[in-house]
Scaffold this motif. Structure first.
Motif, PDB file in Angstrom:
ATOM      1  N   GLY A 136      79.857 -29.134  65.109  1.00 31.71           N
ATOM      2  CA  GLY A 136      79.454 -27.924  64.402  1.00 31.71           C
ATOM      3  C   GLY A 136      78.583 -28.181  63.194  1.00 31.71           C
ATOM      4  N   GLY A 137      78.950 -29.175  62.375  1.00 34.12           N
ATOM      5  CA  GLY A 137      78.167 -29.481  61.180  1.00 34.12           C
ATOM      6  C   GLY A 137      76.759 -29.911  61.516  1.00 34.12           C
ATOM      7  N   ARG A 138      76.643 -30.726  62.548  1.00 33.03           N
ATOM      8  CA  ARG A 138      75.308 -31.177  62.944  1.00 33.03           C
ATOM      9  C   ARG A 138      74.455 -30.009  63.436  1.00 33.03           C
ATOM     10  NH1 ARG A 138      73.591 -35.419  67.780  1.00 33.03           N
ATOM     11  NH2 ARG A 138      71.379 -35.481  67.202  1.00 33.03           N
ATOM     12  N   ILE A 139      75.054 -29.154  64.251  1.00 33.67           N
ATOM     13  CA  ILE A 139      74.320 -28.001  64.777  1.00 33.67           C
ATOM     14  C   ILE A 139      73.855 -27.096  63.643  1.00 33.67           C
ATOM     15  CG2 ILE A 139      74.578 -25.890  66.137  1.00 33.67           C
ATOM     16  CD1 ILE A 139      76.477 -27.539  67.972  1.00 33.67           C
ATOM     17  N   ALA A 140      74.750 -26.827  62.682  1.00 29.45           N
ATOM     18  CA  ALA A 140      74.419 -25.936  61.577  1.00 29.45           C
ATOM     19  C   ALA A 140      73.288 -26.475  60.718  1.00 29.45           C
ATOM     20  CB  ALA A 140      75.660 -25.689  60.723  1.00 29.45           C
ATOM     21  N   ALA A 141      73.165 -27.795  60.656  1.00 34.60           N
ATOM     22  CA  ALA A 141      72.147 -28.409  59.797  1.00 34.60           C
ATOM     23  C   ALA A 141      70.796 -28.582  60.485  1.00 34.60           C
ATOM     24  CB  ALA A 141      72.644 -29.770  59.314  1.00 34.60           C
ATOM     25  N   MET A 142      70.735 -28.290  61.774  1.00 31.57           N
ATOM     26  CA  MET A 142      69.493 -28.527  62.510  1.00 31.57           C
ATOM     27  C   MET A 142      68.611 -27.292  62.516  1.00 31.57           C
ATOM     28  SD  MET A 142      70.571 -30.839  65.830  1.00 31.57           S
ATOM     29  CE  MET A 142      68.865 -30.835  66.418  1.00 31.57           C
ATOM     30  N   PRO A 143      67.386 -27.390  62.026  1.00 35.51           N
ATOM     31  CA  PRO A 143      66.469 -26.249  62.092  1.00 35.51           C
ATOM     32  C   PRO A 143      66.079 -25.949  63.531  1.00 35.51           C
ATOM     33  CG  PRO A 143      65.325 -28.207  61.298  1.00 35.51           C
ATOM     34  CD  PRO A 143      66.771 -28.557  61.362  1.00 35.51           C
ATOM     35  N   GLY A 144      65.970 -24.661  63.818  1.00 43.83           N
ATOM     36  CA  GLY A 144      65.546 -24.244  65.146  1.00 43.83           C
ATOM     37  C   GLY A 144      66.655 -24.090  66.150  1.00 43.83           C
ATOM     38  N   VAL A 145      67.911 -24.387  65.747  1.00 44.33           N
ATOM     39  CA  VAL A 145      69.049 -24.280  66.662  1.00 44.33           C
ATOM     40  C   VAL A 145      69.859 -23.036  66.309  1.00 44.33           C
ATOM     41  CG1 VAL A 145      71.135 -25.372  67.542  1.00 44.33           C
ATOM     42  CG2 VAL A 145      69.147 -26.771  66.952  1.00 44.33           C
ATOM     43  N   LEU A 146      70.117 -22.214  67.303  1.00 42.06           N
ATOM     44  CA  LEU A 146      70.911 -20.995  67.115  1.00 42.06           C
ATOM     45  C   LEU A 146      72.142 -21.082  67.995  1.00 42.06           C
ATOM     46  CD1 LEU A 146      71.296 -18.094  66.028  1.00 42.06           C
ATOM     47  CD2 LEU A 146      69.920 -17.302  67.979  1.00 42.06           C
ATOM     48  N   GLN A 147      73.322 -21.063  67.379  1.00 40.92           N
ATOM     49  CA  GLN A 147      74.564 -21.089  68.142  1.00 40.92           C
ATOM     50  C   GLN A 147      75.131 -19.677  68.233  1.00 40.92           C
ATOM     51  OE1 GLN A 147      77.659 -23.627  66.654  1.00 40.92           O
ATOM     52  NE2 GLN A 147      78.976 -23.278  68.422  1.00 40.92           N
ATOM     53  N   LEU A 148      75.234 -19.173  69.456  1.00 37.11           N
ATOM     54  CA  LEU A 148      75.668 -17.791  69.673  1.00 37.11           C
ATOM     55  C   LEU A 148      77.155 -17.691  69.966  1.00 37.11           C
ATOM     56  CD1 LEU A 148      72.736 -16.485  71.928  1.00 37.11           C
ATOM     57  CD2 LEU A 148      73.013 -16.224  69.446  1.00 37.11           C
ATOM     58  N   GLY A 149      77.800 -18.782  70.353  1.00 36.93           N
ATOM     59  CA  GLY A 149      79.182 -18.693  70.783  1.00 36.93           C
ATOM     60  C   GLY A 149      79.257 -18.125  72.194  1.00 36.93           C
ATOM     61  N   ALA A 150      80.476 -17.847  72.635  1.00 37.43           N
ATOM     62  CA  ALA A 150      80.672 -17.307  73.978  1.00 37.43           C
ATOM     63  C   ALA A 150      80.154 -15.869  74.044  1.00 37.43           C
ATOM     64  CB  ALA A 150      82.142 -17.355  74.353  1.00 37.43           C
ATOM     65  N   LEU A 151      79.535 -15.511  75.174  1.00 36.56           N
ATOM     66  CA  LEU A 151      78.938 -14.193  75.344  1.00 36.56           C
ATOM     67  C   LEU A 151      79.461 -13.529  76.608  1.00 36.56           C
ATOM     68  CD1 LEU A 151      75.169 -15.048  74.647  1.00 36.56           C
ATOM     69  CD2 LEU A 151      76.762 -13.927  73.073  1.00 36.56           C
ATOM     70  N   PRO A 152      79.564 -12.191  76.616  1.00 39.13           N
ATOM     71  CA  PRO A 152      79.859 -11.503  77.873  1.00 39.13           C
ATOM     72  C   PRO A 152      78.695 -11.702  78.842  1.00 39.13           C
ATOM     73  CG  PRO A 152      79.258  -9.932  76.160  1.00 39.13           C
ATOM     74  CD  PRO A 152      79.381 -11.263  75.487  1.00 39.13           C
ATOM     75  N   GLN A 153      78.986 -11.634  80.124  1.00 42.70           N
ATOM     76  CA  GLN A 153      77.992 -12.011  81.119  1.00 42.70           C
ATOM     77  C   GLN A 153      76.675 -11.232  81.025  1.00 42.70           C
ATOM     78  OE1 GLN A 153      79.227 -12.038  85.355  1.00 42.70           O
ATOM     79  NE2 GLN A 153      78.890 -14.235  85.177  1.00 42.70           N
ATOM     80  N   PRO A 154      76.674  -9.910  80.849  1.00 43.69           N
ATOM     81  CA  PRO A 154      75.386  -9.214  80.749  1.00 43.69           C
ATOM     82  C   PRO A 154      74.525  -9.724  79.594  1.00 43.69           C
ATOM     83  CG  PRO A 154      77.146  -7.641  81.152  1.00 43.69           C
ATOM     84  CD  PRO A 154      77.797  -8.953  80.842  1.00 43.69           C
ATOM     85  N   ALA A 155      75.156 -10.000  78.451  1.00 38.83           N
ATOM     86  CA  ALA A 155      74.404 -10.528  77.309  1.00 38.83           C
ATOM     87  C   ALA A 155      73.892 -11.934  77.600  1.00 38.83           C
ATOM     88  CB  ALA A 155      75.283 -10.528  76.062  1.00 38.83           C
TER      89      ALA A 155
END
Length: 250
Positions: free
Chosen positions: A123-142
């Motif tokens: 998580g820390g690495r992802i948060a610090a990386m420019p250009g990376v968007l973490q959406l988490g789990a999504l319902p199937q249509p989304a």
């Protein structure tokens, strides 16, 4: 995949009950008349473990496919999307390594991660990386809309017996980039214009992502082939194939 192959590809912490579980699996394999695997890739791991090839019947899985989804994002930098559990087993560390290099060359590049963060240390690495968007789990249509709006879907797993998200992304018209340890690579064997398969390493992933991001015309050409490929892999097709396979033994 066979438990020995799984342990070799992604070592697991030894637990007191693991040996008992694996012994039970081996007993079931020995008693089985037929073993239906999710892919040829998965079947090979059983053969390598000494299971008679005649027992193995690989049938690629199906997926729940979108009724109708269209791309809404028509501008912006090259966008790659991953969907699944955010963990090392799915090759997230390799993907982040490759994307970091890509971002240095192409600052407009984007990486979208759709899935639960299973290993918090990432998580820390992802948060610090420019250009990376973490959406988490999504319902199937989304999730389907996220696929449709991406230029390319990426699944660099250390092993995946199939990977239903591959068929889903293809059915949304999004070409795919897979490691050679993803069972759904067999879809690309059949529809080679719908995606790309690379060896399991960050450099191979980076080189292909760079080639695609700097020549997006090839991504556009792949979109129509992707949709055709994905639409084939329905659960109806799987049920028919599985029923015919079992009926042949009766």
């Amino acid at each position: 995949v066979h438990h020995r192959a799984a342990e070799a590809m992604v070592p697991v912490e030894d637990r007191t009950y693991l040996a008992q579980i694996n012994a039970q699996k081996d007993a079931e394999i020995a008693l089985a008349d037929i073993i239906i695997t999710c892919s040829e890739f998965a079947a090979r791991t059983y053969i390598d473990a000494g299971v008679p090839p005649a027992k193995l019947k690989p049938i690629l899985l199906g997926a729940t496919l979108p009724d109708d989804v269209r791309r809404q994002r028509l501008a912006g930098g090259p966008r790659f999307v991953f969907a699944g559990a955010v963990r090392v087993g799915k090759g997230i560390d390799l993907l982040l390594d490759a994307f970091a290099r890509l971002r240095e060359r192409l600052p407009a590049a984007e990486l979208v991660l759709a899935g639960a963060l299973v290993e918090p240390e990432l998580g820390g690495r992802i948060a610090a990386m420019p250009g990376v968007l973490q959406l988490g789990a999504l319902p199937q249509p989304a999730l389907f809309q996220v696929f449709a709006d991406a230029d390319c879907f990426v699944l660099p797993s250390r092993f995946d017996s199939f990977g239903m998200v591959v068929a889903e992304a293809l059915a949304c018209g999004t070409p795919v980039l897979l490691s050679d340890r993803v069972g759904a690579k067999e879809i690309i064997d059949e529809f080679p214009q719908a995606g790309w398969v690379v060896p399991l390493c960050a450099d191979a992933l980076y080189q292909r992502m760079l080639a695609l991001a700097t020549d997006r015309a090839q991504l556009e050409r792949a979109r129509a082939h992707a949709r055709v490929a994905g639409q084939k892999y329905t659960w109806a097709r799987y049920r028919l194939s599985a029923a015919e396979t079992v009926a042949a033994l009766c």
